[in-house]
Structures are given as structure tokens and as C-alpha cells.
Write a protein that holds these residues in place. Structure first.
Motif, PDB file in Angstrom:
ATOM      1  N   THR A   1      32.088  38.091  47.997  1.00 57.63           N
ATOM      2  CA  THR A   1      30.997  37.119  48.137  1.00 57.63           C
ATOM      3  C   THR A   1      31.426  35.870  48.911  1.00 57.63           C
ATOM      4  O   THR A   1      30.586  35.052  49.269  1.00 57.63           O
ATOM      5  CB  THR A   1      30.467  36.719  46.750  1.00 57.63           C
ATOM      6  OG1 THR A   1      31.526  36.140  45.984  1.00 57.63           O
ATOM      7  CG2 THR A   1      29.923  37.941  46.017  1.00 57.63           C
ATOM      8  N   ASP A   2      32.723  35.723  49.157  1.00 55.24           N
ATOM      9  CA  ASP A   2      33.239  34.586  49.931  1.00 55.24           C
ATOM     10  C   ASP A   2      34.219  35.119  50.979  1.00 55.24           C
ATOM     11  O   ASP A   2      35.433  35.046  50.814  1.00 55.24           O
ATOM     12  CB  ASP A   2      33.924  33.582  49.006  1.00 55.24           C
ATOM     13  CG  ASP A   2      34.418  32.336  49.740  1.00 55.24           C
ATOM     14  OD1 ASP A   2      34.000  32.134  50.911  1.00 55.24           O
ATOM     15  OD2 ASP A   2      35.226  31.582  49.161  1.00 55.24           O
ATOM     16  N   LYS A   3      33.680  35.680  52.062  1.00 58.09           N
ATOM     17  CA  LYS A   3      34.514  36.310  53.079  1.00 58.09           C
ATOM     18  C   LYS A   3      35.225  35.251  53.918  1.00 58.09           C
ATOM     19  O   LYS A   3      34.603  34.315  54.417  1.00 58.09           O
ATOM     20  CB  LYS A   3      33.660  37.218  53.961  1.00 58.09           C
ATOM     21  CG  LYS A   3      33.078  38.406  53.206  1.00 58.09           C
ATOM     22  CD  LYS A   3      32.280  39.317  54.128  1.00 58.09           C
ATOM     23  CE  LYS A   3      31.731  40.505  53.357  1.00 58.09           C
ATOM     24  NZ  LYS A   3      30.943  41.412  54.232  1.00 58.09           N
ATOM     25  N   ARG A   4      36.543  35.446  54.120  1.00 57.18           N
ATOM     26  CA  ARG A   4      37.357  34.437  54.782  1.00 57.18           C
ATOM     27  C   ARG A   4      38.082  34.919  56.043  1.00 57.18           C
ATOM     28  O   ARG A   4      38.642  34.102  56.759  1.00 57.18           O
ATOM     29  CB  ARG A   4      38.415  33.923  53.802  1.00 57.18           C
ATOM     30  CG  ARG A   4      37.876  33.240  52.559  1.00 57.18           C
ATOM     31  CD  ARG A   4      37.206  31.929  52.896  1.00 57.18           C
ATOM     32  NE  ARG A   4      36.809  31.182  51.709  1.00 57.18           N
ATOM     33  CZ  ARG A   4      37.494  30.146  51.222  1.00 57.18           C
ATOM     34  NH1 ARG A   4      38.619  29.745  51.800  1.00 57.18           N
ATOM     35  NH2 ARG A   4      37.053  29.521  50.150  1.00 57.18           N
ATOM     36  N   LYS A   5      38.157  36.243  56.297  1.00 56.95           N
ATOM     37  CA  LYS A   5      39.010  36.782  57.366  1.00 56.95           C
ATOM     38  C   LYS A   5      40.417  36.196  57.264  1.00 56.95           C
ATOM     39  O   LYS A   5      40.923  35.552  58.189  1.00 56.95           O
ATOM     40  CB  LYS A   5      38.407  36.498  58.746  1.00 56.95           C
ATOM     41  CG  LYS A   5      37.071  37.167  58.989  1.00 56.95           C
ATOM     42  CD  LYS A   5      36.581  36.953  60.412  1.00 56.95           C
ATOM     43  CE  LYS A   5      35.256  37.693  60.636  1.00 56.95           C
ATOM     44  NZ  LYS A   5      34.730  37.478  62.014  1.00 56.95           N
ATOM     45  N   PRO A   6      41.065  36.430  56.134  1.00 54.58           N
ATOM     46  CA  PRO A   6      42.302  35.699  55.827  1.00 54.58           C
ATOM     47  C   PRO A   6      43.480  35.981  56.752  1.00 54.58           C
ATOM     48  O   PRO A   6      44.351  35.127  56.916  1.00 54.58           O
ATOM     49  CB  PRO A   6      42.617  36.134  54.398  1.00 54.58           C
ATOM     50  CG  PRO A   6      41.933  37.442  54.236  1.00 54.58           C
ATOM     51  CD  PRO A   6      40.680  37.327  55.040  1.00 54.58           C
ATOM     52  N   TYR A   7      43.523  37.164  57.338  1.00 57.99           N
ATOM     53  CA  TYR A   7      44.667  37.498  58.194  1.00 57.99           C
ATOM     54  C   TYR A   7      44.505  36.999  59.623  1.00 57.99           C
ATOM     55  O   TYR A   7      45.436  37.114  60.423  1.00 57.99           O
ATOM     56  CB  TYR A   7      44.908  39.009  58.190  1.00 57.99           C
ATOM     57  CG  TYR A   7      45.428  39.531  56.872  1.00 57.99           C
ATOM     58  CD1 TYR A   7      46.780  39.460  56.563  1.00 57.99           C
ATOM     59  CD2 TYR A   7      44.564  40.085  55.930  1.00 57.99           C
ATOM     60  CE1 TYR A   7      47.268  39.922  55.353  1.00 57.99           C
ATOM     61  CE2 TYR A   7      45.047  40.550  54.713  1.00 57.99           C
ATOM     62  CZ  TYR A   7      46.393  40.466  54.426  1.00 57.99           C
ATOM     63  OH  TYR A   7      46.875  40.921  53.224  1.00 57.99           O
TER      64      TYR A   7
ATOM     65  N   GLN B   1      48.929  29.337  54.076  1.00 56.46           N
ATOM     66  CA  GLN B   1      47.509  29.264  54.440  1.00 56.46           C
ATOM     67  C   GLN B   1      46.841  30.624  54.266  1.00 56.46           C
ATOM     68  O   GLN B   1      45.745  30.725  53.691  1.00 56.46           O
ATOM     69  CB  GLN B   1      47.361  28.799  55.885  1.00 56.46           C
ATOM     70  CG  GLN B   1      45.923  28.789  56.387  1.00 56.46           C
ATOM     71  CD  GLN B   1      45.824  28.539  57.881  1.00 56.46           C
ATOM     72  OE1 GLN B   1      46.808  28.214  58.538  1.00 56.46           O
ATOM     73  NE2 GLN B   1      44.623  28.697  58.430  1.00 56.46           N
ATOM     74  N   VAL B   2      47.503  31.679  54.767  1.00 53.78           N
ATOM     75  CA  VAL B   2      46.947  33.028  54.650  1.00 53.78           C
ATOM     76  C   VAL B   2      46.831  33.427  53.188  1.00 53.78           C
ATOM     77  O   VAL B   2      45.809  33.984  52.755  1.00 53.78           O
ATOM     78  CB  VAL B   2      47.809  34.036  55.432  1.00 53.78           C
ATOM     79  CG1 VAL B   2      47.312  35.461  55.197  1.00 53.78           C
ATOM     80  CG2 VAL B   2      47.795  33.704  56.916  1.00 53.78           C
ATOM     81  N   ALA B   3      47.860  33.131  52.405  1.00 53.43           N
ATOM     82  CA  ALA B   3      47.838  33.484  50.984  1.00 53.43           C
ATOM     83  C   ALA B   3      46.690  32.784  50.258  1.00 53.43           C
ATOM     84  O   ALA B   3      46.035  33.380  49.388  1.00 53.43           O
ATOM     85  CB  ALA B   3      49.172  33.115  50.339  1.00 53.43           C
TER      86      ALA B   3
ATOM     87  N   SER C   1      41.299  33.238  47.723  1.00 52.71           N
ATOM     88  CA  SER C   1      39.878  32.861  47.634  1.00 52.71           C
ATOM     89  C   SER C   1      38.979  34.082  47.739  1.00 52.71           C
ATOM     90  O   SER C   1      37.982  34.207  47.005  1.00 52.71           O
ATOM     91  CB  SER C   1      39.525  31.851  48.732  1.00 52.71           C
ATOM     92  OG  SER C   1      40.190  30.628  48.532  1.00 52.71           O
ATOM     93  N   GLU C   2      39.313  34.986  48.653  1.00 54.61           N
ATOM     94  CA  GLU C   2      38.524  36.217  48.760  1.00 54.61           C
ATOM     95  C   GLU C   2      38.607  37.039  47.477  1.00 54.61           C
ATOM     96  O   GLU C   2      37.588  37.521  46.969  1.00 54.61           O
ATOM     97  CB  GLU C   2      39.018  37.061  49.938  1.00 54.61           C
ATOM     98  CG  GLU C   2      38.452  36.676  51.263  1.00 54.61           C
ATOM     99  CD  GLU C   2      38.428  37.826  52.255  1.00 54.61           C
ATOM    100  OE1 GLU C   2      37.675  37.721  53.229  1.00 54.61           O
ATOM    101  OE2 GLU C   2      39.145  38.834  52.054  1.00 54.61           O
ATOM    102  N   LEU C   3      39.812  37.181  46.947  1.00 54.85           N
ATOM    103  CA  LEU C   3      39.984  38.015  45.763  1.00 54.85           C
ATOM    104  C   LEU C   3      39.219  37.465  44.566  1.00 54.85           C
ATOM    105  O   LEU C   3      38.681  38.228  43.760  1.00 54.85           O
ATOM    106  CB  LEU C   3      41.468  38.151  45.424  1.00 54.85           C
ATOM    107  CG  LEU C   3      42.327  38.906  46.444  1.00 54.85           C
ATOM    108  CD1 LEU C   3      43.783  38.951  46.006  1.00 54.85           C
ATOM    109  CD2 LEU C   3      41.794  40.316  46.669  1.00 54.85           C
TER     110      LEU C   3
END
Length: 212
Positions: free
Chosen positions: A39-45, A89-91, A96-98
């Protein structure tokens, strides 16, 4: 005439009519967009990929969901130096996504319906390592098979990953119905491997109609 209900083992042996498909002994679900949603997509990589030289970025894209690696191991695996603070930052973005992952509405009922029919349940997904644990904690109960790309080294729609599903279930591909939200990975790929397959919205509609 006997009113005795068939046992789950008997139903499993003969197969069921599931969403219009005959002789189905197992349903395999894609994961994100199918049984759970972020529900909170971040494109973390993305920051990590953007920080790499082109060759290393290509390698990471190829390997990210094929290898069971902690985030802090990728610099060594790719033989690169990363800017200070980048992995933190990535972590943070991954975390947040998890925290925002939820079971999709209606999944509990469909899962229970399949269990009541004696149909086995599998899940199969293209995932990076951090996403595996949260998935297992959200499912209604442990599936009969869980095939995650980072554990087996294959990605949908590569044929080998569907073979892993069939092997884990101990079934022929023709006895498995695959469903998900991505046509190439969850419909075309499984069909090419010999499975039945359909988009999740059609599967959900069929299961809902059946329950009325």
C-alpha cells in the motif's frame, strides 16, 4: 442414497472443477498484486541501481531476485564501492514497503474455499530476499508449496520456475491452475509450461460466483 461428503483425500485424487477448469488438484497464486498488496510503494532498490555503473546495474537487475542475499552483501557480490549511507537509505525504503504489505480483500475466503475442497495451494513469486519473511507471516495458513525466485534461482516466466512448483506439489503441470495479475508471468508462462492459467480478476470472479 448416501449423504456422506467425499473426503478431502478423495477429492484431491480425482481433481476438482476450479474456476471452470476440470481435474485441478492445486491452485498456484502469484503473490504481490494477487494475494497481497503493497500500500506504500517506494521502488526501494532504485537509488542503488542508479548509483551503479551500467554493467553493475545490469548485473544487479539480473541477480536481485535470483539470489538469497542480505542487502549489505550486494556491494561485495558486485565488486563495487557504494556511497556512504546509500544502503541505509535503501534499507529504510524496503522497511517502509514491508510495513505496508497487506493481504488483499477476499483472499481469506478463497483460500478457505480451496482448502474445504481438498485442493492444494501453492504460491510462486519473483521476490528479493527481504520480502519472503513478511509474505509467510501474512498468508492464511502455510501453503503446500512456496516457490520464491530468490530461493530457486529462476524468475517467472522462465519455464523452470513452473517446473519447481509442480515438483514441490508432486503433481503434473496439467493438474495445476496458476493465477496472478501479470499476463506474461502468471498466464502465458504457466500455460507454456503445461499448466492451466487465468488472470486473478477472472479467477476471483469465478470463485465468488461459485460461493453464491
Amino acid at each position: 442414497m448416501s449423504n456422506t461428503m467425499p473426503r478431502s483425500s478423495d477429492m484431491l485424487q480425482s481433481g476438482q472443477v476450479i474456476a471452470g477448469h476440470h481435474d485441478i488438484k492445486a491452485v498456484c497464486f502469484d503473490v504481490f498484486g494477487t494475494i497481497v498488496e503493497i500500500t506504500d510503494k517506494r521502488k526501494p532498490y532504485r537509488p542503488l541501481i542508479d548509483a551503479l555503473q551500467p554493467a553493475a546495474a545490469r548485473a544487479l537487475r539480473h541477480r536481485l531476485m535470483r539470489e538469497d542475499r542480505a542487502l549489505d552483501s550486494w556491494a561485495g557480490a558486485l565488486e563495487v564501492d557504494l556511497p556512504e549511507g546509500l544502503l541505509d537509505q535503501v534499507a529504510s525504503e524496503i522497511a517502509s514497503e514491508l510495513l505496508s504489505v497487506r493481504l488483499r480483500p477476499g483472499v481469506d475466503a478463497i483460500w478457505a474455499d480451496l482448502r474445504a475442497q481438498g485442493v492444494r495451494i501453492a504460491v510462486c513469486s519473483n521476490l528479493a530476499t527481504p520480502y519472503g519473511a513478511v509474505l509467510q507471516n501474512l498468508l492464511p495458513d502455510p501453503p503446500d508449496a512456496m516457490i520464491l525466485s530468490y530461493q530457486v534461482g529462476f524468475l517467472k516466466p522462465e519455464p523452470d520456475i513452473y517446473g519447481c512448483v509442480a515438483k514441490a506439489l508432486g503433481l503434473d503441470c496439467a493438474e495445476i491452475l496458476f493465477t496472478g495479475d501479470t499476463p506474461s508471468a502468471d498466464v502465458e508462462g504457466p500455460r507454456a509450461a503445461g499448466m492451466k492459467a487465468m488472470p486473478i480478476h477472472i479467477f476471483e470472479a469465478a470463485m465468488t460466483e461459485r460461493g453464491r
